[in-house]
Enzyme design. Structure first.
Site, PDB file in Angstrom:
ATOM      1  N   ASP A 169      -8.445 -18.710  15.506  1.00 50.54           N
ATOM      2  CA  ASP A 169      -7.423 -19.069  14.506  1.00 50.54           C
ATOM      3  C   ASP A 169      -7.282 -20.595  14.442  1.00 50.54           C
ATOM      4  OD1 ASP A 169      -4.746 -18.114  12.941  1.00 50.54           O
ATOM      5  OD2 ASP A 169      -4.272 -19.799  14.267  1.00 50.54           O
ATOM      6  N   ILE A 212       4.964 -27.093   8.700  1.00 57.89           N
ATOM      7  CA  ILE A 212       4.683 -28.543   8.662  1.00 57.89           C
ATOM      8  C   ILE A 212       3.880 -28.858   7.392  1.00 57.89           C
ATOM      9  CG2 ILE A 212       3.553 -30.473   9.829  1.00 57.89           C
ATOM     10  CD1 ILE A 212       3.658 -28.825  12.430  1.00 57.89           C
ATOM     11  N   LYS A 267      -8.149 -23.182  11.260  1.00 60.41           N
ATOM     12  CA  LYS A 267      -7.225 -24.216  10.752  1.00 60.41           C
ATOM     13  C   LYS A 267      -7.867 -25.600  10.843  1.00 60.41           C
ATOM     14  CE  LYS A 267      -3.149 -21.504  11.931  1.00 60.41           C
ATOM     15  NZ  LYS A 267      -2.342 -21.055  13.080  1.00 60.41           N
ATOM     16  N   ARG A 271       0.837  -1.197   0.000  1.00 62.44           N
ATOM     17  CA  ARG A 271       0.000   0.000   0.000  1.00 62.44           C
ATOM     18  C   ARG A 271       0.878   1.254   0.000  1.00 62.44           C
ATOM     19  NH1 ARG A 271      -3.382  -0.965   4.658  1.00 62.44           N
ATOM     20  NH2 ARG A 271      -4.340  -2.782   3.742  1.00 62.44           N
TER      21      ARG A 271
HETATM   22  N1  HSE Z   1      -1.049 -16.545  14.543  1.00 57.06           N
HETATM   23  C1  HSE Z   1      -0.791 -17.829  14.012  1.00 57.06           C
HETATM   24  C2  HSE Z   1      -0.247 -18.709  15.123  1.00 57.06           C
HETATM   25  C3  HSE Z   1       0.203 -17.730  12.901  1.00 57.06           C
HETATM   26  O1  HSE Z   1       0.168 -18.168  16.148  1.00 57.06           O
HETATM   27  O2  HSE Z   1      -0.262 -19.906  14.986  1.00 57.06           O
HETATM   28  C4  HSE Z   1       0.382 -19.004  12.125  1.00 57.06           C
HETATM   29  O3  HSE Z   1      -0.807 -19.361  11.477  1.00 57.06           O
END
Ligand code: HSE
Length: 443
Positions: free
Chosen positions: A205, A140, A209, A50
């Site tokens: 998070d 991984i 995943k 940006r």
């Molecule tokens: N914030 C994520 C973690 C980064 O701490 O696992 C990796 O996906």
């Protein structure tokens, strides 16, 4: 992409943050190795930022631009690498890349978790592919394992430590007595944490995943909303200490298990026995246990966050795309969320676990009997009771109770009954004790 593998492969990098800079560094450092292994020169044609002034240190080696469209549509570019983060703007980058006939590599787990079906369909419609190895488990190669090495297995369970920030925080609190705040600040400084670290500590998070990994493992589209989530912001230093005294380490586990024809899906702080491999996964490391009908238990361990490990996964995808390996699998296999039906999800209330309770009680006669009655009334059997001695009669004292397996629903009723006791000071802390699944479940 050029048919002739000796031709250079042009790359547009969108974003020059922690991961983007790691990708540039690996491509710079390993130019000769990558050429030797693949026969390909990887050339970063554009780095889209940006504000070029903020990235002036890159300008001597790379062409910085804020013209996203031109950088994506450049005919010399075959792969667009999205490492900018966010969802809507990142999705727009991917759609623009597909429209221009470019393959995409992304490290963006929030994007893949939220929009996988739409994006994968759009990519396939244009005959291009998405590489997303860096979205889960940092360095991984767990996506590669699930989409290639383990394809012959019916997967029965997947259990992981998949958030490096949370694992770093819990490790520092447990091993070094750091406060939660100090550990989080250090994780941010190290570049493990998301731009908004509440995504990490809330467990979201990890849930994003898990939705990606479970969809691949169980051939069913798992949404983030399908997953019950409890963050590490609920974990207190006392519980880390008491758990240790009982022989457990507290980890944030992401768990997906086949239970009959449904999936039990959850992310929560978990007491893991010290004899369990997961207990030894410290710092920003991640680990993913996969249980397959043929392979039994496989344990994937490595650095799950941070610049180099995540960039390593991005570079692997760049190579996989440039050599045709990923596009071929992407177009050929029915394992991606665009070709999967919705997962059947076991309601969280029906999942089973062992439990750790920390009840704060007035040190008075009859308290233990009241607690055990509340558990017994809900069909829950104790496996241990531990009380700290104090020398002040009538003062409040923590009592730690561990139980045999029970459902979430039964435990919630029991905890409500315990907290209603006149001898108890709410709120009772309730954590789950997680034992690794058995290898070779019934076919
Ligand atoms: N914030 C994520 C973690 C980064 O701490 O696992 C990796 O996906």
């Amino acid at each position: 992409m050029p048919e002739d593998t000796q031709s250079p492969v042009g790359i547009t990098l969108v974003g020059a943050g922690v991961v983007g800079r790691g990708v540039l560094a690996i491509l710079d450092e390993q130019t000769a190795l990558l050429k030797q292994r693949t026969g390909i020169d990887f050339v970063v044609r554009h780095v889209v930022v940006r504000d070029a002034a903020r990235h002036s240190d890159l300008s001597t080696r790379h062409a910085l631009t804020s013209d996203l469209d031109a950088a994506i549509t450049d005919p010399a570019v075959g792969i667009v690498v999205e490492v900018m983060g966010g969802i809507d703007a990142a999705a727009a980058v991917l759609h623009a890349a597909f429209a221009a006939g470019k393959h995409v590599v992304t490290a963006n787990k929030a994007l893949i978790a939220d929009r996988a079906a739409e994006l994968f369909r759009a990519a396939k419609g244009r005959g291009v592919a998405i590489g997303f190895e860096a979205s889960c488990g940092g360095g991984i190669p767990i996506i590669d394992a699930l989409t290639r090495g383990l394809l012959g297995n019916r997967i029965d369970a997947l259990v992981g430590i998949v958030n490096g920030t949370c694992n770093f925080i819990l490790t520092q609190m447990s091993d070094n007595g750091w406060t939660y705040e100090k550990a989080l600040a250090e994780a941010q400084r190290e570049g493990f944490a998301e731009a908004d670290p509440t995504l990490d500590v809330s467990g979201r998070d990890a849930a994003q995943k898990l939705s990606i990994l479970a969809s691949l493992a169980f051939n069913a589209a798992v949404r983030e909303d399908d997953i019950a989530v409890v963050g590490i912001d609920t974990v207190q230093a006392d519980d880390i200490r008491f758990a240790r005294e009982l022989g457990y380490t507290i980890k944030l586990l992401a768990i997906a298990e086949r239970t009959g024809d449904a999936l039990a899906l959850r992310v929560h702080p978990s007491l893991v026995h010290d004899g369990d491999l997961m207990a030894d996964v410290g710092g920003s490391f991640n680990a993913i246990s996969v249980y397959g009908h043929a392979i039994g238990h496989q344990f994937f361990y490595g650095r799950g966050a941070g610049q180099r490990p995540t960039a390593s996964a991005v570079v692997a995808d760049i190579i996989g795309i440039a050599t045709g390996v990923i596009p071929h699998a992407f177009g050929r296999l029915n394992i991606y969320p665009d070709s999967l039906g919705p997962a059947r999800v076991l309601p969280f209330e029906q999942t089973h676990s062992r439990y750790y309770l920390r009840v704060t009680v007035r040190d008075e006669p009859g308290v233990f009997a009241d607690i055990t009655r509340s558990l017994g009334d809900n069909g829950i059997s104790l496996s241990g009771v531990h009380q700290k001695e104090i020398d002040v009669a009538g003062a409040s004292v923590p009592v730690v109770v561990t139980t045999h397996k029970a459902t979430e629903a039964a435990m919630r009723r029991a905890v409500a009954a315990i907290d209603a006791l006149p001898t108890v000071l709410p709120k009772t802390v309730c954590l789950r004790i997680v034992e690794q699944p058995t290898e070779y479940a019934e076919a």
